[in-house]
Design an enzyme around this catalytic site. Structure first.
Site, PDB file in Angstrom:
ATOM      1  N   GLY A 129     117.416 -31.503 -61.843  1.00 40.50           N
ATOM      2  CA  GLY A 129     117.457 -30.085 -61.510  1.00 40.50           C
ATOM      3  C   GLY A 129     116.724 -29.230 -62.529  1.00 40.50           C
ATOM      4  O   GLY A 129     116.049 -28.255 -62.182  1.00 40.50           O
ATOM      5  N   HIS A 170     118.205 -40.590 -61.723  1.00 36.17           N
ATOM      6  CA  HIS A 170     116.807 -40.172 -61.638  1.00 36.17           C
ATOM      7  C   HIS A 170     115.824 -41.315 -61.855  1.00 36.17           C
ATOM      8  O   HIS A 170     114.612 -41.089 -61.904  1.00 36.17           O
ATOM      9  CB  HIS A 170     116.547 -39.058 -62.660  1.00 36.17           C
ATOM     10  N   ASP A 203     117.289 -36.551 -70.809  1.00 36.36           N
ATOM     11  CA  ASP A 203     118.316 -36.714 -69.779  1.00 36.36           C
ATOM     12  C   ASP A 203     118.122 -38.075 -69.111  1.00 36.36           C
ATOM     13  O   ASP A 203     117.304 -38.235 -68.205  1.00 36.36           O
ATOM     14  CB  ASP A 203     118.220 -35.599 -68.742  1.00 36.36           C
ATOM     15  N   ILE A 263     116.249 -38.924 -57.424  1.00 36.96           N
ATOM     16  CA  ILE A 263     115.901 -37.518 -57.252  1.00 36.96           C
ATOM     17  C   ILE A 263     115.393 -36.936 -58.560  1.00 36.96           C
ATOM     18  O   ILE A 263     115.579 -37.501 -59.633  1.00 36.96           O
ATOM     19  CB  ILE A 263     117.103 -36.694 -56.743  1.00 36.96           C
TER      20      ILE A 263
END
Length: 285
Positions: free
Chosen positions: A212, A194, A189, A209
């Site tokens: 998830g 990120h 990903d 961040i």
């Protein structure tokens, strides 16, 4: 331009063949924090080639079709997309190495009404190429902000798993690495949210961040540790709803309720006392 329900509902995903080696399995485990304690022999099999085992949650990165909603032909503004829920059913333990086929499909698009957004429900089967065995089934709910009102069905929508009203039976704290997102992204990903501070600030965050699905896997590690003795063959299901982002370096506390083989859970960031995963449901053997 409104969502074209029929086009999106029947979006074609070619079968995706995915070969992974021992180093890929180890990299995934390192990305979700395994091996932080160098003398914990119960986690060593996830990060060491001698007796290597795959974490059950690694299924989320196998046969992954990528961020397909970024394709302009979907008619979706990818900047309005949020990952709402993730589910996983493990039919057979994942091989530590192998070749799998990912088969993805859209199962429904729920119209929440003009200005209220839409829910896109999808599934992916992960199949062992050599044997043809179904290894895992993944379910995902994606929230598309502000794109309702296209004339699609208004329901039904998945009901969240209710958490018990009593205090949790136990809690497991796992600290994430400051560079966790940079490691996890190498499992497939590559969203710059990120990694790139400028992209993160543009999205309203002070810094990049955590993915998830990395937070999801940390909770999965907590369930494995507390309820399965770190035996991946005992975890059968892991469903959760995402409620807030995690910053790399924060501590994730997974709060666990046991009811036989049914485990309810939620996760919160200790440093900010914010619930980041909720309505969690696991099934263990």
């Amino acid at each position: 331009m409104p969502i074209d329900y029929d086009k999106l509902k029947n979006w074609h995903f070619p079968d995706l063949e995915h070969r992974y080696e021992a180093k890929d399995t180890i990299l995934y485990a390192l990305g979700v924090g395994c091996g932080a304690d160098p003398v914990d022999r119960t986690e060593l099999p996830f990060v060491y080639e001698d007796g290597l085992k795959a974490l059950p949650t690694m299924a989320v990165v196998l046969g992954y079709p990528g961020f397909w909603l970024k394709d302009p032909n979907t008619g979706v503004d990818w900047r309005k997309v949020l990952h709402g829920e993730q589910g996983l059913v493990i039919h057979k333990p994942l091989p530590a190495t192998g070749t799998v086929i990912g088969r993805t499909r859209v199962t429904e698009i729920v119209d929440k009404g003009p200005g209220k957004g839409a829910l896109l429900l999808s599934e992916r089967d992960v199949v062992d190429k050599a044997s043809g065995d179904l290894l895992a089934t993944l379910t995902s709910t994606t929230f598309i902000r502000g794109e309702g009102g296209f004339g699609g069905p208004s329901g039904p929508t998945p009901e969240p798993h209710p958490l018990p009203e009593r205090a949790p039976d136990e809690a497991v704290d796992l600290k994430t690495l400051p560079q966790a997102a940079l490691i996890y992204r190498l499992s497939g990903d590559y969203n710059p949210l990120h990694a790139d501070p400028d992209v993160a600030r543009g999205a309203g965050f002070e810094r990049p961040i955590l993915h998830g699905l990395c937070t999801y896997a940390v909770a999965g590690r907590a369930i494995l540790k507390a309820c399965c003795g770190n035996d991946p063959a005992r975890l059968r299901r892991l469903d959760v709803r995402f409620s807030a982002p995690v910053m790399p370096g924060e501590t994730i506390r997974t709060e666990i309720w046991r009811d036989g083989g049914v485990i309810s859970f939620r996760a919160r960031v200790v440093e900010r006392d914010v619930v980041v995963l909720t309505n969690g449901l696991a099934e263990v053997g």
